[in-house]
Write a protein that holds these residues in place. Structure first.
Motif, PDB file in Angstrom:
ATOM      1  N   MET A 399      19.621  31.625  12.362  1.00 31.18           N
ATOM      2  CA  MET A 399      20.752  32.659  12.948  1.00 31.18           C
ATOM      3  C   MET A 399      20.851  33.868  11.912  1.00 31.18           C
ATOM      4  O   MET A 399      20.930  33.586  10.673  1.00 31.18           O
ATOM      5  CB  MET A 399      21.963  31.703  13.086  1.00 31.18           C
ATOM      6  N   GLN A 402      23.472  33.709   8.818  1.00 36.07           N
ATOM      7  CA  GLN A 402      24.039  32.464   8.673  1.00 36.07           C
ATOM      8  C   GLN A 402      23.033  31.552   8.247  1.00 36.07           C
ATOM      9  O   GLN A 402      21.891  31.572   8.076  1.00 36.07           O
ATOM     10  CB  GLN A 402      24.381  31.947  10.194  1.00 36.07           C
ATOM     11  N   SER A 462      23.729  31.438  19.905  1.00 37.81           N
ATOM     12  CA  SER A 462      24.174  31.946  18.751  1.00 37.81           C
ATOM     13  C   SER A 462      25.048  31.125  18.151  1.00 37.81           C
ATOM     14  O   SER A 462      26.085  30.411  18.806  1.00 37.81           O
ATOM     15  CB  SER A 462      24.917  33.250  19.197  1.00 37.81           C
ATOM     16  N   SER A 464      27.420  30.315  14.556  1.00 33.83           N
ATOM     17  CA  SER A 464      28.044  30.816  13.150  1.00 33.83           C
ATOM     18  C   SER A 464      29.010  30.010  12.868  1.00 33.83           C
ATOM     19  O   SER A 464      29.603  29.060  13.411  1.00 33.83           O
ATOM     20  CB  SER A 464      28.539  32.271  13.545  1.00 33.83           C
ATOM     21  N   ASP A 466      32.694  29.154  11.833  1.00 36.49           N
ATOM     22  CA  ASP A 466      33.776  29.491  12.407  1.00 36.49           C
ATOM     23  C   ASP A 466      34.765  29.762  11.441  1.00 36.49           C
ATOM     24  O   ASP A 466      35.120  28.855  11.004  1.00 36.49           O
ATOM     25  CB  ASP A 466      34.061  28.617  13.544  1.00 36.49           C
TER      26      ASP A 466
END
Length: 504
Positions: A399, A402, A462, A464, A466
């Motif tokens: 990602m 990330q 996707s 990530s 948070d």
């Protein structure tokens, strides 16, 4: 006519209710017997055929305990359907979890579900479908499942069985609940409710079956329906299903049937209840439905073209042209008209004429193009899958920005975090089954990482870390549409009722 009389008690003081159960189940539904779906691991799920028909949905104005939203009207259901004989049980739900590694909303969120603390429903991290706050066996109905959790089970069941499963509409549910006999019954004979349940669910099948052969339609657990809650449409309706979420004070899904936590007046076929789709209460469960009803017709003859292959319409063949080739007994058969006879003769070998010459010359060019495309795809996959050096494989992709890698599978995706702490909230966006969705999970770690169940092969994933403040987010929201957070606490959905937590 079947009536259920409610005796006077502390829980239902001054409530005597006569329920007109207007739809008698045709004998055919009982004679055909249940359909059994093999879930694997020794678990099966029984379905009961419910015939199409017409009934009065809602309740008459003089029915004791009726709600203001139960306006009586005629409903026609044009299609027979199969309905789960009982609510989905813990063992059946556990089979789904074992195969998919699915985590319910109560398990993946930081606050847990609303379980029984001995006096009321309270939200705690430890309250999930495995631990609702009271003892359960495999035959108890599963609870603390949200509307999304129920649909995840249905997607798995659809793939496993080859049928398309859904939650019943509230019209289907009420029609099925009204399939009664002629005896006068008290609620103790047909339902587990606040007056007799002793503060817990009970194994399914301990109460009598109704005229369709369905059990636990009333009491035990509220059952999710597929409708958004709204006032009934005026006049007679056919196959109603409320798709509009904006016709109530706030978007809420319908639940039916009453529960072990509520009074006997809620154990009426006409009772309508509603709750936020993300509610995870210890008296909420669900039942499955499918339209895929088998019929005793002869199997269709074999066809030459597979069903998944699109059929292209061909122009009519004139008498001066040969008909298309046919396949018969492993030989190519070409029909050629015999001049002046109106008949055709068949040659065992096709004649390759000059028209095939350009195609033969073009084959090497096509082969080169296919090879170039193959090489380009391999290069792109190598770049996207191995950017992480020796710590990653071609099955994963990173990602951007990330410390995460994602691996897609047929029913979800795996997340592996490099140095990511256990419990870290991850915001996941993806497309599955034609819809853009998002969910939040808390990273568990382990050898394989964190699995996210999507019910189908996902795309545009996707993930990530948070950093937002809300621990729970809504599902089914499109990308770029202003996603909003879902409150951790729920407002009272039944204003006259008092004494239970904001889960209602």
């Amino acid at each position: 006519m079947c009536a259920i009389s409610f005796p006077r008690s502390r829980a239902v003081a001054q409530v005597l209710t006569l329920l007109s159960l207007t739809a008698l189940a045709p004998l055919r539904a009982q004679n055909e017997g249940p359909v059994r779906i093999d879930l694997g691991g020794g678990q099966t799920l029984e379905l009961i055929l419910i015939e199409a028909g017409t009934f009065q949905q809602g309740s008459p104005a003089n029915e004791v305990g009726r709600g203001a939203d139960e306006a009586q009207h005629k409903v026609t259901l044009t299609r027979p359907f199969l309905l789960g004989k009982y609510p989905v049980t813990r063992a059946q739900f556990e089979r789904f979890v074992t195969e998919t590694h699915y985590r319910t909303d109560a398990e993946s969120g930081p606050s847990g579900g609303f379980g029984w603390d001995g006096a009321q429903l309270t939200q705690r991290k430890e309250f999930t479908w495995r631990t609702p706050g009271f003892p359960q066996t495999n035959e108890h109905p599963v609870t603390i499942v949200t509307y999304r959790d129920a649909n995840a089970f249905l997607q798995w069941l659809s793939r496993k069985s080859g049928r398309t499963f859904a939650l019943p509409s509230e019209a289907q549910w009420e029609y099925a609940a009204r399939g009664g006999g002629t005896a006068t019954l008290s609620p103790d004979h047909v339902a587990w409710y606040k007056g007799n349940a002793a503060d817990s669910t009970h194994p399914v099948g301990q109460k009598g079956l109704n005229g369709w052969g369905l059990g636990d339609m009333l009491g035990n657990v509220w059952e999710w329906c597929d409708d958004w809650y709204a006032p009934y449409s005026p006049g007679d309706v056919i196959d109603p299903l409320q798709r509009n979420s904006t016709l109530s004070d706030k978007p809420r899904r319908v639940l039916r049937g009453g529960s072990w936590l509520r009074e006997a007046k809620f154990c009426r076929p006409a009772t309508r209840y509603r709750n936020d789709a993300s509610s995870r209460n210890a008296d909420n469960g669900f039942r499955v439905m499918t339209f895929n009803v088998s019929t005793p017709t002869a199997p269709p003859p074999p066809v030459a073209v597979a069903q998944a292959t699109p059929v292209r319409t061909q122009p009519p063949v004139s008498s001066a042209q040969p008909t298309p080739a046919n396949i018969e007994s492993g030989r190519i058969r070409i029909s050629t008209p015999i001049a002046g006879s109106g008949e055709s003769h068949f040659n065992s070998r096709p004649k390759i004429g000059p028209s095939f010459g350009p195609l033969l010359y073009a084959l090497p060019i096509f082969a080169v193009l296919i090879f170039i495309v193959f090489v380009i795809r391999k290069i792109v996959r190598a770049i996207s899958g191995n950017m992480g050096g020796s710590g990653s494989t071609g099955n994963f992709r990173y990602m951007p920005g990330q410390p995460l890698r994602v691996r897609l599978v047929d029913d979800g995706f795996w997340i592996v975090g490099d140095g990511l702490g256990v419990g870290t909230p991850l915001l996941c966006r993806y497309e599955a089954n034609g819809q853009s969705q998002q969910t939040e999970v808390h990273y568990e770690g382990g050898a394989q990482g964190q699995f996210v169940f999507t019910g189908g092969r996902p795309a545009n994933v996707s993930v990530s870390v948070d950093s937002g403040s809300s621990p729970m987010r809504s599902m089914g929201t499109g990308f770029g549409t202003g996603m909003t957070t879902t409150p951790r606490h729920f407002v009272n959905d039944d204003p006259p009722f008092r004494g239970h937590p904001p889960a209602y």
